[in-house]
Design an enzyme around this catalytic site. Structure first.
Site, PDB file in Angstrom:
ATOM      1  N   ARG A  48     -10.830   0.449   7.413  1.00  0.00           N
ATOM      2  CA  ARG A  48     -10.270  -0.857   7.745  1.00  0.00           C
ATOM      3  C   ARG A  48     -11.353  -1.841   8.175  1.00  0.00           C
ATOM      4  O   ARG A  48     -11.055  -2.985   8.477  1.00  0.00           O
ATOM      5  CB  ARG A  48      -9.317  -0.651   8.913  1.00  0.00           C
ATOM      6  CG  ARG A  48      -8.127  -1.512   8.823  1.00  0.00           C
ATOM      7  CD  ARG A  48      -6.909  -0.678   8.656  1.00  0.00           C
ATOM      8  NE  ARG A  48      -5.744  -1.461   8.849  1.00  0.00           N
ATOM      9  CZ  ARG A  48      -4.542  -1.083   8.472  1.00  0.00           C
ATOM     10  NH1 ARG A  48      -4.368   0.069   7.877  1.00  0.00           N
ATOM     11  NH2 ARG A  48      -3.525  -1.848   8.678  1.00  0.00           N
ATOM     12  N   ARG A  81      11.696  -5.659   5.211  1.00  0.00           N
ATOM     13  CA  ARG A  81      11.378  -4.214   5.177  1.00  0.00           C
ATOM     14  C   ARG A  81      12.192  -3.429   6.200  1.00  0.00           C
ATOM     15  O   ARG A  81      12.338  -3.832   7.347  1.00  0.00           O
ATOM     16  CB  ARG A  81       9.887  -3.999   5.455  1.00  0.00           C
ATOM     17  CG  ARG A  81       9.558  -2.510   5.628  1.00  0.00           C
ATOM     18  CD  ARG A  81       8.116  -2.206   5.522  1.00  0.00           C
ATOM     19  NE  ARG A  81       7.321  -2.802   6.584  1.00  0.00           N
ATOM     20  CZ  ARG A  81       6.004  -2.737   6.624  1.00  0.00           C
ATOM     21  NH1 ARG A  81       5.345  -2.111   5.666  1.00  0.00           N
ATOM     22  NH2 ARG A  81       5.349  -3.300   7.608  1.00  0.00           N
ATOM     23  N   LYS A 106       0.839  -1.205   0.000  1.00  0.00           N
ATOM     24  CA  LYS A 106       0.000   0.000   0.000  1.00  0.00           C
ATOM     25  C   LYS A 106       0.879   1.263   0.000  1.00  0.00           C
ATOM     26  O   LYS A 106       0.676   2.180  -0.789  1.00  0.00           O
ATOM     27  CB  LYS A 106      -0.929   0.014   1.225  1.00  0.00           C
ATOM     28  CG  LYS A 106      -1.878  -1.181   1.295  1.00  0.00           C
ATOM     29  CD  LYS A 106      -2.835  -1.094   2.457  1.00  0.00           C
ATOM     30  CE  LYS A 106      -2.197  -1.208   3.830  1.00  0.00           C
ATOM     31  NZ  LYS A 106      -1.537  -2.509   4.113  1.00  0.00           N
ATOM     32  N   ARG A 139      10.022  -1.686  11.954  1.00  0.00           N
ATOM     33  CA  ARG A 139       8.818  -1.228  12.650  1.00  0.00           C
ATOM     34  C   ARG A 139       8.545  -2.127  13.842  1.00  0.00           C
ATOM     35  O   ARG A 139       8.812  -3.329  13.792  1.00  0.00           O
ATOM     36  CB  ARG A 139       7.630  -1.274  11.681  1.00  0.00           C
ATOM     37  CG  ARG A 139       7.283   0.093  11.158  1.00  0.00           C
ATOM     38  CD  ARG A 139       6.270   0.081  10.065  1.00  0.00           C
ATOM     39  NE  ARG A 139       5.070  -0.694  10.317  1.00  0.00           N
ATOM     40  CZ  ARG A 139       4.064  -0.779   9.454  1.00  0.00           C
ATOM     41  NH1 ARG A 139       4.126  -0.139   8.305  1.00  0.00           N
ATOM     42  NH2 ARG A 139       3.004  -1.486   9.726  1.00  0.00           N
ATOM     43  N   ARG A 167      -1.987  -9.386  12.720  1.00  0.00           N
ATOM     44  CA  ARG A 167      -2.327  -8.363  11.704  1.00  0.00           C
ATOM     45  C   ARG A 167      -3.015  -9.019  10.510  1.00  0.00           C
ATOM     46  O   ARG A 167      -3.981  -8.487   9.965  1.00  0.00           O
ATOM     47  CB  ARG A 167      -1.056  -7.631  11.258  1.00  0.00           C
ATOM     48  CG  ARG A 167      -0.549  -6.652  12.308  1.00  0.00           C
ATOM     49  CD  ARG A 167       0.908  -6.297  12.103  1.00  0.00           C
ATOM     50  NE  ARG A 167       1.170  -5.545  10.904  1.00  0.00           N
ATOM     51  CZ  ARG A 167       2.384  -5.421  10.354  1.00  0.00           C
ATOM     52  NH1 ARG A 167       3.425  -6.002  10.912  1.00  0.00           N
ATOM     53  NH2 ARG A 167       2.551  -4.702   9.274  1.00  0.00           N
TER      54      ARG A 167
HETATM   55  P1  AP5 Z   1       4.709  -1.673   2.027  1.00  0.00           P
HETATM   56  O1  AP5 Z   1       4.442  -0.769   0.865  1.00  0.00           O
HETATM   57  O2  AP5 Z   1       5.365  -1.089   3.232  1.00  0.00           O
HETATM   58  O3  AP5 Z   1       3.357  -2.473   2.421  1.00  0.00           O
HETATM   59  P2  AP5 Z   1       2.074  -1.970   3.171  1.00  0.00           P
HETATM   60  O4  AP5 Z   1       0.891  -2.601   2.500  1.00  0.00           O
HETATM   61  O5  AP5 Z   1       2.063  -0.497   3.310  1.00  0.00           O
HETATM   62  O6  AP5 Z   1       2.291  -2.715   4.559  1.00  0.00           O
HETATM   63  P3  AP5 Z   1       2.055  -2.208   6.052  1.00  0.00           P
HETATM   64  O7  AP5 Z   1       2.770  -3.165   6.933  1.00  0.00           O
HETATM   65  O8  AP5 Z   1       2.380  -0.755   6.186  1.00  0.00           O
HETATM   66  O9  AP5 Z   1       0.513  -2.431   6.177  1.00  0.00           O
HETATM   67  P4  AP5 Z   1      -0.290  -2.517   7.499  1.00  0.00           P
HETATM   68  O10 AP5 Z   1      -1.680  -2.435   7.021  1.00  0.00           O
HETATM   69  O11 AP5 Z   1       0.068  -3.695   8.320  1.00  0.00           O
HETATM   70  O12 AP5 Z   1       0.242  -1.278   8.349  1.00  0.00           O
HETATM   71  P5  AP5 Z   1      -0.298   0.212   8.547  1.00  0.00           P
HETATM   72  O13 AP5 Z   1       0.861   1.085   8.712  1.00  0.00           O
HETATM   73  O14 AP5 Z   1      -1.320   0.561   7.545  1.00  0.00           O
HETATM   74  O15 AP5 Z   1       5.572  -2.902   1.468  1.00  0.00           O
HETATM   75  C1  AP5 Z   1       6.032  -3.877   2.357  1.00  0.00           C
HETATM   76  C2  AP5 Z   1       7.451  -4.295   1.976  1.00  0.00           C
HETATM   77  O16 AP5 Z   1       7.389  -4.940   0.705  1.00  0.00           O
HETATM   78  C3  AP5 Z   1       8.427  -3.125   1.790  1.00  0.00           C
HETATM   79  O17 AP5 Z   1       9.698  -3.541   2.216  1.00  0.00           O
HETATM   80  C4  AP5 Z   1       8.407  -2.848   0.283  1.00  0.00           C
HETATM   81  O18 AP5 Z   1       9.652  -2.325  -0.159  1.00  0.00           O
HETATM   82  C5  AP5 Z   1       8.182  -4.254  -0.258  1.00  0.00           C
HETATM   83  N1  AP5 Z   1       7.410  -4.314  -1.482  1.00  0.00           N
HETATM   84  C6  AP5 Z   1       6.307  -3.583  -1.780  1.00  0.00           C
HETATM   85  N2  AP5 Z   1       5.848  -3.941  -2.970  1.00  0.00           N
HETATM   86  C7  AP5 Z   1       6.677  -4.940  -3.425  1.00  0.00           C
HETATM   87  C8  AP5 Z   1       6.713  -5.751  -4.573  1.00  0.00           C
HETATM   88  N3  AP5 Z   1       5.791  -5.660  -5.485  1.00  0.00           N
HETATM   89  N4  AP5 Z   1       7.667  -6.687  -4.725  1.00  0.00           N
HETATM   90  C9  AP5 Z   1       8.592  -6.842  -3.759  1.00  0.00           C
HETATM   91  N5  AP5 Z   1       8.626  -6.110  -2.624  1.00  0.00           N
HETATM   92  C10 AP5 Z   1       7.663  -5.163  -2.466  1.00  0.00           C
HETATM   93  O19 AP5 Z   1      -1.052   0.082   9.942  1.00  0.00           O
HETATM   94  C11 AP5 Z   1      -0.310  -0.242  11.093  1.00  0.00           C
HETATM   95  C12 AP5 Z   1      -1.249  -0.412  12.284  1.00  0.00           C
HETATM   96  O20 AP5 Z   1      -1.938   0.838  12.521  1.00  0.00           O
HETATM   97  C13 AP5 Z   1      -2.370  -1.435  12.126  1.00  0.00           C
HETATM   98  O21 AP5 Z   1      -1.917  -2.728  12.464  1.00  0.00           O
HETATM   99  C14 AP5 Z   1      -3.402  -0.906  13.133  1.00  0.00           C
HETATM  100  O22 AP5 Z   1      -3.038  -1.242  14.440  1.00  0.00           O
HETATM  101  C15 AP5 Z   1      -3.263   0.602  12.996  1.00  0.00           C
HETATM  102  N6  AP5 Z   1      -4.193   1.185  12.018  1.00  0.00           N
HETATM  103  C16 AP5 Z   1      -3.884   1.739  10.818  1.00  0.00           C
HETATM  104  N7  AP5 Z   1      -4.969   2.175  10.188  1.00  0.00           N
HETATM  105  C17 AP5 Z   1      -6.013   1.906  11.008  1.00  0.00           C
HETATM  106  C18 AP5 Z   1      -7.414   2.095  10.911  1.00  0.00           C
HETATM  107  N8  AP5 Z   1      -7.985   2.644   9.808  1.00  0.00           N
HETATM  108  N9  AP5 Z   1      -8.192   1.687  11.936  1.00  0.00           N
HETATM  109  C19 AP5 Z   1      -7.652   1.134  13.046  1.00  0.00           C
HETATM  110  N10 AP5 Z   1      -6.340   0.907  13.210  1.00  0.00           N
HETATM  111  C20 AP5 Z   1      -5.527   1.291  12.187  1.00  0.00           C
HETATM  112 MG    MG Z   2       2.240   0.861   4.914  1.00  0.00          MG
END
Ligand code: AP5
Ligand code: MG
Length: 246
Positions: A115, A154, A43, A187, A199
């Site tokens: 979410r 990552r 994402k 992270r 997660r």
């Molecule tokens: P990356 O782009 O970082 O992936 P991502 O989908 O952003 O993964 P996240 O871990 O950030 O998602 P998440 O939903 O768990 O966390 P968030 O911060 O939203 O890519 C991942 C890795 O892969 C990187 O190293 C990248 O380089 C690599 N990569 C990417 N594309 C690739 C490809 N095609 N090929 C190879 N490698 C690739 O949320 C964190 C926490 O916040 C949640 O757990 C929750 O507790 C809270 N939270 C957030 N939003 C809410 C909400 N709306 N409501 C309630 N709680 C919330």
């Molecule tokens: Mg992210």
């Protein structure tokens, strides 16, 4: 309580942007998007490219929360505790955050919001009041075994949220952010297998039902692709069609 929020990347760019098919003004287009995907689905990675090519302002609720968790306050501590477990933050807190960040934004891309169906309904309500409905819900469909590998590899720059991958997109110098020269870190929710599994479970139980929700609205686009370049080409095809329809 939410003072960290103004720091979030609200750097609106109204410049003319080139895409493979044409030039268009990002100011007159109306891309209001959400990007849905499991942890590690890309994402954040795709958001950066979409900002570059379509001028949308990425709003990552995860990054907003990680910044809030740095605050030495009861609220900051409560958020930090939740983030470490991989559980969702309450819908009420998220509603307050999202209302604040969407103010005065035109072209935006929500990374990580909504979410669950309650958050989606809340978002629709807020947008209906402003008469600016969501135009695209993108779902990044990536196999589970690939997700885990990506998370293991990552590295992030915590202040900016810049994301690297030691295999797929390494920094120029190992362990160092390309832009600031500051150290990269893992992270807090990436290090523990149990937290990762939680997660994934949360994603399946709470977030996957959103696919039906947006399918009914006719704005869901699923991008099935384990590799970034291929995935991004598909995303661009979808968005170019949507922009043409406007
Ligand atoms: P990356 O782009 O970082 O992936 P991502 O989908 O952003 O993964 P996240 O871990 O950030 O998602 P998440 O939903 O768990 O966390 P968030 O911060 O939203 O890519 C991942 C890795 O892969 C990187 O190293 C990248 O380089 C690599 N990569 C990417 N594309 C690739 C490809 N095609 N090929 C190879 N490698 C690739 O949320 C964190 C926490 O916040 C949640 O757990 C929750 O507790 C809270 N939270 C957030 N939003 C809410 C909400 N709306 N409501 C309630 N709680 C919330
Ligand atoms: Mg992210």
């Amino acid at each position: 309580m939410l003072k960290c929020i103004h720091k979030i990347a609200i750097c609106n760019s109204n410049k003319i942007t080139y895409t493979s098919s044409r030039y268009y003004s990002t100011q007159s287009s109306s891309l209001r998007m959400t990007i849905i995907g499991a942890p590690g689905s890309g994402k954040g990675t795709q958001s950066t490219k979409l900002k570059r090519d379509y001028g949308v302002v990425p709003i990552s609720t995860g990054q907003i929360l990680r910044e809030a968790a740095e605050e030495d306050t009861p609220f900051g501590k409560e958020i930090a505790k939740k983030l470490k477990t991989g559980d969702l933050i309450s819908n009420d807190i998220m509603a307050e955050i999202i209302q604040k960040v969407l103010n005065n934004q035109n072209n935006w891309l929500l990374d990580g919001y909504p979410r669950n169906p309650e958050q989606a309904e809340h978002l629709d309500k807020v947008l209906k009041e402003k008469d600016i409905p969501l135009t695209v819900a993108l779902y990044l469909d990536v196999p589970e075994n690939i997700l885990q590998e990506r998370i293991q590899d990552r590295w992030v720059h915590p202040k900016s949220g810049r994301v690297y991958n030691s295999v797929f997109s390494p920094p120029k110098v190992k362990g160092i952010d390309d832009v600031t020269g500051e150290p990269l870190v893992k992270r807090s929710d990436d290090n523990d297998e149990k937290v990762f599994q939680n997660r994934i479970k949360t994603f399946k139980e709470s977030t996957l039902p959103l696919l039906k929700y947006y399918e009914k609205q006719g704005i869901l686009y699923t991008i099935s692709s384990p590799t970034s370049d291929e995935g991004y080409i598909k995303i661009k095809k979808v968005l170019d069609q949507v922009v043409h329809k406007e």
